[in-house]
Design a protein around this motif. Sequence first.
Motif, short mmCIF file in Angstrom:
data_model
loop_
_atom_site.label_atom_id
_atom_site.label_comp_id
_atom_site.label_asym_id
_atom_site.label_seq_id
_atom_site.Cartn_x
_atom_site.Cartn_y
_atom_site.Cartn_z
N VAL A 163 -4.46 5.71 -3.64
CA VAL A 163 -3.53 6.66 -4.27
C VAL A 163 -2.07 6.27 -4.08
N THR A 164 -1.79 5.24 -3.27
CA THR A 164 -0.39 4.89 -3.01
C THR A 164 -0.04 3.44 -3.34
N ALA A 165 -1.02 2.61 -3.71
CA ALA A 165 -0.75 1.18 -3.92
C ALA A 165 0.32 0.94 -4.97
N HIS A 166 0.39 1.83 -5.97
CA HIS A 166 1.38 1.65 -7.04
C HIS A 166 2.81 1.78 -6.55
N LEU A 167 2.99 2.31 -5.35
CA LEU A 167 4.34 2.49 -4.81
C LEU A 167 4.91 1.20 -4.23
N PHE A 168 4.05 0.23 -3.96
CA PHE A 168 4.50 -1.03 -3.39
C PHE A 168 5.00 -1.95 -4.50
N GLU A 169 6.29 -2.35 -4.42
CA GLU A 169 6.84 -3.25 -5.43
C GLU A 169 6.16 -4.61 -5.36
N SER A 170 5.92 -5.09 -4.17
CA SER A 170 5.24 -6.38 -4.00
C SER A 170 4.05 -6.17 -3.09
N ARG A 171 2.88 -5.99 -3.68
CA ARG A 171 1.70 -5.74 -2.87
C ARG A 171 1.31 -6.96 -2.05
N LEU A 172 1.60 -8.15 -2.56
CA LEU A 172 1.28 -9.36 -1.81
C LEU A 172 2.10 -9.44 -0.53
N LYS A 173 3.40 -9.14 -0.64
CA LYS A 173 4.25 -9.18 0.54
C LYS A 173 3.80 -8.14 1.57
N ALA A 174 3.48 -6.92 1.08
CA ALA A 174 3.01 -5.88 1.98
C ALA A 174 1.71 -6.30 2.64
N LEU A 175 0.82 -6.91 1.86
CA LEU A 175 -0.46 -7.36 2.38
C LEU A 175 -0.28 -8.37 3.50
N ILE A 176 0.57 -9.36 3.27
CA ILE A 176 0.73 -10.44 4.25
C ILE A 176 1.32 -9.91 5.56
N TRP A 177 2.30 -9.01 5.47
CA TRP A 177 2.91 -8.49 6.70
C TRP A 177 1.97 -7.52 7.42
N LEU A 178 1.27 -6.68 6.65
CA LEU A 178 0.28 -5.80 7.28
C LEU A 178 -0.79 -6.62 7.99
N ASP A 179 -1.21 -7.70 7.35
CA ASP A 179 -2.23 -8.57 7.93
C ASP A 179 -1.75 -9.18 9.24
#
Length: 207
Positions: free
Chosen positions: A78-94
Amino acid sequence: MTLIAFLDYTSVFIFALTGALVASRQQLDLVGFAFVACLTAVGGGTVRDVLLDRNPIFWIAQPAYIGVACAAALLVFVTAHLFESRLKALIWLDSFALAVAVPAGTGAAIAMGQPMPVVVLMGTITGCMGGLLRDVVLDDVPLVLRQGELYVTAAFAGSAAAAFAQPHFAGVLVPLMICAGVTWALRAGSLAFGWRLPVYKSRPPRS
């Protein structure tokens, strides 16, 4: 709640977020989100427990781990659309998930009295296997194997630091804090400053 259980819950939640973010990039449905999130969240710990012969496996003993992973999947759905760069968020969360999962695997092996090589390998496997399974299942280039990046190296170094520090402290708290610090520092340095290991480059055969 024990320290190892706390680390397991935290790593499950954060790794589940990364799995769900990958699912969002692949435009999967809610069931797909939950599946990928759970696979990412418990994959490393499952392999660890199988190899260490821990019975039952941690998420079978406590199904709440699956609930945590599914909750993370729903949150991202329900919130993924709020991330401008999902790849960047993914890499840092990882990177944060790695810095929690490696101490969890390391601590589990230490608690079972395993020798140093096994402790280091269990920490590395716990940190890396879930993300590897996630990327392989979704036919993506595995994050853990990207050219020269410090990922498996960061996990190995963090686990090794804890294994060497553990005999010098009464409990596991300080060694596991060292493990988390070393792991995240190396992974974050690779992301922020481009720290890399040398990679093999083929040369044309001599005539």
